[in-house]
Design a protein around this motif. Sequence first.
Motif, mmCIF file in Angstrom:
data_model
loop_
_atom_site.group_PDB
_atom_site.id
_atom_site.type_symbol
_atom_site.label_atom_id
_atom_site.label_comp_id
_atom_site.label_asym_id
_atom_site.label_seq_id
_atom_site.Cartn_x
_atom_site.Cartn_y
_atom_site.Cartn_z
ATOM 1 N N ASP A 60 0.816 -1.211 0.000
ATOM 2 C CA ASP A 60 0.000 0.000 0.000
ATOM 3 C C ASP A 60 0.853 1.266 0.000
ATOM 4 O O ASP A 60 0.495 2.257 -0.629
ATOM 5 C CB ASP A 60 -0.900 0.037 1.242
ATOM 6 N N VAL A 61 1.954 1.224 0.754
ATOM 7 C CA VAL A 61 2.777 2.421 0.920
ATOM 8 C C VAL A 61 4.241 2.069 0.697
ATOM 9 O O VAL A 61 4.769 1.140 1.323
ATOM 10 C CB VAL A 61 2.621 3.033 2.328
ATOM 11 N N LEU A 62 4.883 2.798 -0.189
ATOM 12 C CA LEU A 62 6.326 2.679 -0.402
ATOM 13 C C LEU A 62 7.009 3.859 0.270
ATOM 14 O O LEU A 62 6.644 5.014 0.024
ATOM 15 C CB LEU A 62 6.653 2.683 -1.903
ATOM 16 N N VAL A 63 7.987 3.571 1.119
ATOM 17 C CA VAL A 63 8.761 4.620 1.773
ATOM 18 C C VAL A 63 10.207 4.516 1.313
ATOM 19 O O VAL A 63 10.935 3.598 1.707
ATOM 20 C CB VAL A 63 8.685 4.513 3.310
ATOM 21 N N ASN A 64 10.608 5.435 0.446
ATOM 22 C CA ASN A 64 11.992 5.478 -0.023
ATOM 23 C C ASN A 64 12.814 6.289 0.974
ATOM 24 O O ASN A 64 12.963 7.508 0.871
ATOM 25 C CB ASN A 64 12.051 6.126 -1.410
ATOM 26 N N ASN A 65 13.354 5.573 1.956
ATOM 27 C CA ASN A 65 14.074 6.215 3.053
ATOM 28 C C ASN A 65 15.585 6.062 2.955
ATOM 29 O O ASN A 65 16.325 6.879 3.494
ATOM 30 C CB ASN A 65 13.573 5.630 4.384
ATOM 31 N N ALA A 66 16.064 5.025 2.274
ATOM 32 C CA ALA A 66 17.503 4.766 2.228
ATOM 33 C C ALA A 66 18.252 5.958 1.633
ATOM 34 O O ALA A 66 17.861 6.487 0.590
ATOM 35 C CB ALA A 66 17.784 3.512 1.404
ATOM 36 N N GLY A 67 19.302 6.367 2.297
ATOM 37 C CA GLY A 67 20.092 7.488 1.797
ATOM 38 C C GLY A 67 21.077 7.955 2.848
ATOM 39 O O GLY A 67 20.993 7.569 4.018
ATOM 40 N N TYR A 68 22.024 8.788 2.427
ATOM 41 C CA TYR A 68 22.988 9.339 3.383
ATOM 42 C C TYR A 68 23.562 10.637 2.834
ATOM 43 O O TYR A 68 23.363 10.986 1.668
ATOM 44 C CB TYR A 68 24.089 8.327 3.699
ATOM 45 N N GLY A 69 24.249 11.365 3.699
ATOM 46 C CA GLY A 69 24.788 12.664 3.316
ATOM 47 C C GLY A 69 26.285 12.645 3.112
ATOM 48 O O GLY A 69 26.984 11.731 3.574
ATOM 49 N N ILE A 70 26.758 13.645 2.423
ATOM 50 C CA ILE A 70 28.194 13.844 2.258
ATOM 51 C C ILE A 70 28.493 15.319 2.449
ATOM 52 O O ILE A 70 27.788 16.177 1.918
ATOM 53 C CB ILE A 70 28.693 13.340 0.892
ATOM 54 N N THR A 71 29.512 15.605 3.245
ATOM 55 C CA THR A 71 29.871 16.974 3.595
ATOM 56 C C THR A 71 31.205 17.348 2.960
ATOM 57 O O THR A 71 32.163 16.592 3.030
ATOM 58 C CB THR A 71 29.980 17.126 5.125
ATOM 59 N N GLY A 72 31.237 18.529 2.369
ATOM 60 C CA GLY A 72 32.465 19.037 1.760
ATOM 61 C C GLY A 72 32.133 20.043 0.685
ATOM 62 O O GLY A 72 31.061 19.976 0.072
ATOM 63 N N ALA A 73 33.018 20.983 0.468
ATOM 64 C CA ALA A 73 32.820 21.946 -0.613
ATOM 65 C C ALA A 73 32.812 21.215 -1.956
ATOM 66 O O ALA A 73 33.391 20.127 -2.088
ATOM 67 C CB ALA A 73 33.923 22.996 -0.595
ATOM 68 N N VAL A 74 32.177 21.811 -2.931
ATOM 69 C CA VAL A 74 32.065 21.173 -4.245
ATOM 70 C C VAL A 74 33.445 20.807 -4.788
ATOM 71 O O VAL A 74 33.635 19.725 -5.360
ATOM 72 C CB VAL A 74 31.318 22.097 -5.230
ATOM 73 N N GLU A 75 34.426 21.663 -4.613
ATOM 74 C CA GLU A 75 35.769 21.367 -5.110
ATOM 75 C C GLU A 75 36.457 20.272 -4.300
ATOM 76 O O GLU A 75 37.313 19.555 -4.829
ATOM 77 C CB GLU A 75 36.629 22.638 -5.081
ATOM 78 N N GLU A 76 36.090 20.125 -3.053
ATOM 79 C CA GLU A 76 36.762 19.170 -2.176
ATOM 80 C C GLU A 76 36.340 17.727 -2.408
ATOM 81 O O GLU A 76 37.127 16.793 -2.219
ATOM 82 C CB GLU A 76 36.486 19.533 -0.713
ATOM 83 N N VAL A 77 35.098 17.509 -2.792
ATOM 84 C CA VAL A 77 34.555 16.146 -2.881
ATOM 85 C C VAL A 77 34.972 15.500 -4.199
ATOM 86 O O VAL A 77 34.765 16.058 -5.279
ATOM 87 C CB VAL A 77 33.017 16.164 -2.761
ATOM 88 N N THR A 78 35.555 14.324 -4.116
ATOM 89 C CA THR A 78 35.999 13.617 -5.314
ATOM 90 C C THR A 78 34.863 12.822 -5.933
ATOM 91 O O THR A 78 33.842 12.534 -5.280
ATOM 92 C CB THR A 78 37.144 12.655 -4.988
ATOM 93 N N ARG A 79 35.047 12.422 -7.172
ATOM 94 C CA ARG A 79 34.035 11.614 -7.854
ATOM 95 C C ARG A 79 33.804 10.303 -7.129
ATOM 96 O O ARG A 79 32.668 9.823 -7.029
ATOM 97 C CB ARG A 79 34.465 11.358 -9.298
ATOM 98 N N GLU A 80 34.883 9.704 -6.610
ATOM 99 C CA GLU A 80 34.753 8.439 -5.885
ATOM 100 C C GLU A 80 33.904 8.611 -4.623
ATOM 101 O O GLU A 80 33.279 7.658 -4.158
ATOM 102 C CB GLU A 80 36.138 7.911 -5.504
ATOM 103 N N GLU A 81 33.878 9.834 -4.074
ATOM 104 C CA GLU A 81 33.092 10.092 -2.874
ATOM 105 C C GLU A 81 31.640 10.441 -3.192
ATOM 106 O O GLU A 81 30.729 10.035 -2.465
ATOM 107 C CB GLU A 81 33.726 11.234 -2.071
ATOM 108 N N TYR A 82 31.403 11.210 -4.279
ATOM 109 C CA TYR A 82 30.024 11.647 -4.524
ATOM 110 C C TYR A 82 29.193 10.675 -5.361
ATOM 111 O O TYR A 82 27.975 10.622 -5.231
ATOM 112 C CB TYR A 82 29.969 13.052 -5.115
ATOM 113 N N GLU A 83 29.828 9.868 -6.220
ATOM 114 C CA GLU A 83 29.032 8.959 -7.054
ATOM 115 C C GLU A 83 28.183 7.981 -6.237
ATOM 116 O O GLU A 83 27.004 7.764 -6.556
ATOM 117 C CB GLU A 83 29.926 8.206 -8.037
#
Length: 283
Positions: free
Chosen positions: A82-105
């Motif tokens: 009856d109800v789907l709850v899409n809850n899975a997820g997490y955050g990443i902290t860092g300036a746009v220049e600081e975060v690498t592709r391996e970290e944000y993908e």
Amino acid sequence: MTSTQTRTWFITGASTGFGRLLAEELLKTGNKVVATARKIEQIADLEAQYPETAKALVLDVTNAAQVTSTVAAAIAHFGHIDVLVNNAGYGITGAVEEVTREEYEPVFETNLFGLTQVTQAVLPHLRERKSGHILNLSSIGGLVGLPGWGFYNATKFAVEGLSEALAVEMAPLGIHVTIVEPGPFRTDFLGRSGVVAKQRISDYDVTAGKTRDYRDENTGKQAGDPLRAVHAMMQVVDSPNPPVHLVLGAVALKRFRAKLEAFQAEMSAWESVTLGADFPEGE
């Protein structure tokens, strides 16, 4: 908190945070719950405590084949969702220049693409039944961009756009979509669940750097009560006229209202330029 009727809920990321607490509260009120997580041992106790109404299943939302098989197993076990709850997820902290592709993908793979895969797997079932409700967990970070959260913002802004379009597509079919947009709540979002960019550039200390400091200093001090938040989600599903957007918490509401005011002021200041971009009337 009581529900006006019992339903079968499918929850991703049910091992901790909102997902875990929502599963517990639903089971207490007699609802049926398919609780999913990457590690079955973190949710097996739910099924052990509620053997008739809880089903624990392994699910990594980034694994397309597993998404398909787990949704099928859930429907086979309880007969419907009856109800789907899409809850899975997490955050990443860092300036746009600081975060690498391996970290944000991987954040995109979970927060956006994983949510999309699970939703697409459940939609044929909901369409067939011409009923249901989808709760997509976004964030105030899906409405307001803040320094140090750029890539997290990007995933949640994408969830907002996807969900708004989905809500319009589902409405004629009798299916509701609600985007849940919490501010800071006392879950483990700032703690174990989050990732911090390994690279740190001193030029960003006054912007993204302050976000890093906030993350380190405010775990367990957030104003939002997770129990009240999950009760709000249950209330929305019970409502005959649920909202598309559910902002949760005073901090989130204040931030979004400030953005709306700034947006309105900016549009007014630049309105002549905006309107001047069209062909002259009659051409």
